[in-house]
Write a protein that holds these residues in place. Sequence first.
Motif, short mmCIF file in Angstrom:
data_model
loop_
_atom_site.label_atom_id
_atom_site.label_comp_id
_atom_site.label_asym_id
_atom_site.label_seq_id
_atom_site.Cartn_x
_atom_site.Cartn_y
_atom_site.Cartn_z
N PRO A 1 21.39 13.53 9.15
CA PRO A 1 21.45 14.10 7.80
C PRO A 1 21.66 13.03 6.71
O PRO A 1 21.11 13.14 5.61
N GLY A 2 22.43 12.01 7.03
CA GLY A 2 22.67 10.94 6.05
C GLY A 2 21.40 10.20 5.69
O GLY A 2 21.14 9.92 4.51
N LEU A 3 20.58 9.89 6.70
CA LEU A 3 19.33 9.19 6.43
C LEU A 3 18.32 10.08 5.72
O LEU A 3 17.55 9.60 4.88
N THR A 4 18.34 11.37 6.05
CA THR A 4 17.44 12.30 5.37
C THR A 4 17.77 12.36 3.88
O THR A 4 16.89 12.26 3.02
N ARG A 5 19.05 12.53 3.57
CA ARG A 5 19.50 12.56 2.18
C ARG A 5 19.17 11.26 1.47
O ARG A 5 18.64 11.24 0.36
N SER A 6 19.43 10.15 2.15
CA SER A 6 19.18 8.84 1.57
C SER A 6 17.70 8.63 1.27
O SER A 6 17.33 8.12 0.22
N PHE A 7 16.86 9.03 2.22
CA PHE A 7 15.42 8.83 2.04
C PHE A 7 14.92 9.60 0.82
O PHE A 7 14.22 9.05 -0.03
N ASP B 1 0.81 -1.22 0.00
CA ASP B 1 0.00 0.00 0.00
C ASP B 1 0.85 1.27 0.00
O ASP B 1 0.33 2.35 -0.27
N LEU B 2 2.13 1.15 0.32
CA LEU B 2 3.00 2.33 0.33
C LEU B 2 3.35 2.75 -1.10
O LEU B 2 3.49 1.91 -1.99
N SER B 3 3.54 4.04 -1.29
CA SER B 3 3.94 4.54 -2.60
C SER B 3 5.40 4.15 -2.86
O SER B 3 6.14 3.84 -1.93
N PRO B 4 5.80 4.18 -4.13
CA PRO B 4 7.21 3.86 -4.44
C PRO B 4 8.19 4.76 -3.69
O PRO B 4 9.26 4.32 -3.30
N PHE B 5 7.82 6.03 -3.48
CA PHE B 5 8.70 6.94 -2.75
C PHE B 5 8.96 6.43 -1.34
O PHE B 5 10.11 6.37 -0.89
N TRP B 6 7.92 6.05 -0.64
CA TRP B 6 8.07 5.56 0.74
C TRP B 6 8.82 4.24 0.78
O TRP B 6 9.66 4.02 1.64
N GLY C 1 12.56 4.94 0.11
CA GLY C 1 13.18 5.63 1.24
C GLY C 1 13.37 4.72 2.44
O GLY C 1 14.44 4.71 3.06
N ILE C 2 12.35 3.96 2.77
CA ILE C 2 12.43 3.07 3.93
C ILE C 2 13.47 1.98 3.72
O ILE C 2 14.30 1.71 4.60
N CYS C 3 13.45 1.35 2.56
CA CYS C 3 14.41 0.28 2.29
C CYS C 3 15.85 0.79 2.30
O CYS C 3 16.74 0.14 2.85
N ALA C 4 16.07 1.95 1.70
CA ALA C 4 17.42 2.51 1.68
C ALA C 4 17.90 2.83 3.10
O ALA C 4 19.06 2.55 3.45
N ASN C 5 17.03 3.38 3.92
CA ASN C 5 17.43 3.72 5.28
C ASN C 5 17.66 2.48 6.13
O ASN C 5 18.54 2.49 6.99
N GLY D 1 14.07 7.46 -2.42
CA GLY D 1 12.63 7.51 -2.65
C GLY D 1 12.32 8.08 -4.01
O GLY D 1 11.50 7.55 -4.77
N SER D 2 13.00 9.16 -4.36
CA SER D 2 12.81 9.79 -5.68
C SER D 2 13.24 8.85 -6.79
O SER D 2 12.57 8.75 -7.83
N SER D 3 14.34 8.17 -6.59
CA SER D 3 14.82 7.22 -7.60
C SER D 3 13.80 6.11 -7.84
O SER D 3 13.59 5.68 -8.98
N MET D 4 13.16 5.65 -6.78
CA MET D 4 12.17 4.59 -6.93
C MET D 4 10.94 5.08 -7.68
O MET D 4 10.33 4.33 -8.45
N VAL D 5 10.57 6.34 -7.49
CA VAL D 5 9.45 6.92 -8.23
C VAL D 5 9.79 6.92 -9.72
O VAL D 5 8.97 6.51 -10.57
N VAL D 6 10.99 7.39 -10.07
CA VAL D 6 11.42 7.43 -11.47
C VAL D 6 11.50 6.02 -12.05
O VAL D 6 11.02 5.75 -13.16
N TYR D 7 12.07 5.09 -11.30
CA TYR D 7 12.19 3.71 -11.76
C TYR D 7 10.81 3.13 -12.06
O TYR D 7 10.60 2.51 -13.11
#
Length: 93
Positions: free
Chosen positions: A63-69, A6-11, A14-18, A73-79
Amino acid sequence: KQVIEDLSPFWRGGICANMAWMTIWPLDVVKSRAQSGKFEGVGMVQLLKDAAKDGHLWRGVGPGLTRSFIANGSSMVVYTKVETILNESWSNR
């Protein structure tokens, strides 16, 4: 499983990367210390112990997790968008 779907690709991205960063962050700190040249001749295990003792093991994680998220997340939306376009394009042939 339903919650994840149910989560969007962005979420999801972001969650998986973090989650990945949280498992590797301490080792990345040790690697960065070893590459800095300031700890010549010090082994990795000792670098890990020193970073933990000094309280530096999780330094910069916010800051690292913020950048990563945001980035992942944006990369997953584009993918997902590119995947949809390609699937539609190939299914019409």
